[in-house]
Scaffold this motif. Structure first.
Motif, short mmCIF file in Angstrom:
data_model
loop_
_atom_site.label_atom_id
_atom_site.label_comp_id
_atom_site.label_asym_id
_atom_site.label_seq_id
_atom_site.Cartn_x
_atom_site.Cartn_y
_atom_site.Cartn_z
N LEU A 94 0.87 -1.19 -0.04
CA LEU A 94 -0.20 -0.05 0.11
C LEU A 94 0.86 1.24 0.06
O LEU A 94 0.62 2.11 -0.99
N ILE A 95 1.92 1.24 0.82
CA ILE A 95 2.72 2.36 1.00
C ILE A 95 3.41 2.70 -0.40
O ILE A 95 3.56 3.77 -0.82
N ILE A 96 3.97 1.71 -0.88
CA ILE A 96 4.77 1.80 -2.31
C ILE A 96 3.73 2.20 -3.52
O ILE A 96 3.94 3.03 -4.31
N CYS A 97 2.53 1.77 -3.45
CA CYS A 97 1.53 2.21 -4.39
C CYS A 97 1.35 3.37 -4.44
O CYS A 97 1.24 4.10 -5.39
N LEU A 98 1.03 3.97 -3.13
CA LEU A 98 0.77 5.58 -2.76
C LEU A 98 1.83 6.52 -3.14
O LEU A 98 1.63 7.61 -3.81
N ILE A 99 3.08 6.07 -2.80
CA ILE A 99 4.19 6.94 -3.23
C ILE A 99 4.44 6.94 -4.74
O ILE A 99 4.82 7.96 -5.17
N SER A 100 4.27 5.77 -5.47
CA SER A 100 4.25 5.62 -6.68
C SER A 100 3.35 6.38 -7.59
O SER A 100 3.37 7.01 -8.47
N SER A 101 1.91 6.51 -6.92
CA SER A 101 1.05 7.65 -7.43
C SER A 101 1.23 8.95 -7.23
O SER A 101 1.13 9.84 -8.18
N PHE A 102 1.85 9.23 -6.17
CA PHE A 102 2.18 10.45 -6.09
C PHE A 102 3.37 10.95 -6.91
O PHE A 102 3.28 12.21 -7.43
N ALA A 103 4.42 10.32 -7.08
CA ALA A 103 5.44 10.33 -7.83
C ALA A 103 4.91 10.67 -9.45
O ALA A 103 5.30 11.50 -10.24
N ALA A 104 3.81 9.91 -9.76
CA ALA A 104 3.15 10.09 -11.02
C ALA A 104 2.55 11.49 -11.24
O ALA A 104 2.65 11.89 -12.16
#
Length: 306
Positions: A43-53
């Motif tokens: 979950l954490i990596i998914c949200l960070i990845s979306s933020f980076a997008a």
């Protein structure tokens, strides 16, 4: 100019150290030595990845592309043709061509290694450095959707050759990302792009390191991959700095052209790699969208001072 140079050098050092740190964290934590990533970590990596997008989308639309088109239009105003759009497209197709060549080579290599029988997209094979290990593909669980899917789908293979191809492709991206920073003429612009690249590179190298571990890459080769990959963006920044320091009519035109090409790579990475993986994921789509918007909003606010 001194302030601009200081910012670029600071971005260079930050990118180098951040990439090294994020790349060498997974090998020292047993948490990442598992084939399936689930739970809170996912979950954490998914949200960070979306933020980076969202960060990358904002940098692409609000700064990189617009500045490149303006500079090319100014330098090549005597040509009655949309040269900015053309040069940007050349950068886009350059990266696309590299990607297709890599995919073709990887597919052929995979077929040869399997005596002419191609593997399914999520199949795995033992690493050449571990011939004594021969677990069947079914024993290695690969999640159908990975939060780092924007890196490359070929990463799911445990082939050493395909890991090398992945590394080379990401390195090419990194050089042009650094080039986009080094070519900027305003320190606020360089800082804006650097923020996007810093976040994106941190996630990319972190994910690359995790996948290389899962691919049973030997520690020596893992270290070589991470160190060389960490140098790619600083090399791009250095090239951009050298080009901008030598001001002349020809150099200014070359700078505008290189800026357009690097903008094309930004468009490719943003719209064909990062955003599709975030928007097409079936896990927490609204939460992902929210973090994309948050990232974009931050870049929009920063653009006020750019």
């Amino acid at each position: 100019m001194d302030q601009l140079l200081d910012v670029k050098v600071g971005c260079l050092a930050s990118l180098l150290f951040l990439t090294l740190i994020c790349g060498f964290v997974p090998p020292f934590l047993s948490w990442f030595m598992k084939s399936r990533i689930t739970g809170t970590y996912e979950l954490i990596i998914c949200l960070i990845s979306s933020f980076a997008a969202g960060i990358f989308l904002g940098a692409c639309l609000l700064h990189v592309v617009s500045d490149a088109l303006r500079d090319i239009s100014t330098e090549l105003s005597y040509i009655d043709y949309p040269m900015g759009e053309l040069i940007l497209s050349l950068g886009f197709f350059f990266v696309l061509f590299i990607e297709r060549v890599v995919l073709q080579i990887s597919t052929r290599s995979q077929s040869i290694n399997q005596d002419g029988f191609p593997l399914p997209s999520t199949a795995t094979s033992p690493d050449a450095n571990y011939p004594e290990k021969s677990e069947p593909p079914s024993e290695i669980v690969i999640p159908p959707e990975d939060p780092h899917n924007h890196i490359h789908p070929n990463m799911y293979s445990l082939s050493s050759f395909r890991s090398l191809i992945l590394f080379c492709t990401l390195s090419i991206h990194s050089v042009f990302e650094g080039l986009a920073i080094g070519l900027q003429s305003k320190y606020t612009s360089a800082l804006q792009i650097a923020i996007a690249v810093l976040i994106h590179k941190g996630i990319i190298v972190f994910s690359l390191s995790v996948k290389l571990i899962q691919n049973m890459t030997t520690p020596v080769w893992l270290a070589i991959y991470i160190v060389i990959f960490s140098l790619m963006s600083p090399i791009g920044i250095t090239i951009g700095i050298v080009v901008t320091l030598k001001k002349s009519a020809v150099v200014t035109i070359v700078q505008a052209i290189l800026e357009g090409i690097s903008s094309g790579t930004f468009v490719y990475v943003t719209f064909l790699e990062i955003l599709p993986s975030e928007l097409n994921s079936g896990t927490r789509p609204l939460l992902r969208l929210f973090f994309i918007v948050v990232g974009f909003t931050i870049m929009a606010v920063i653009a006020i001072w750019a």
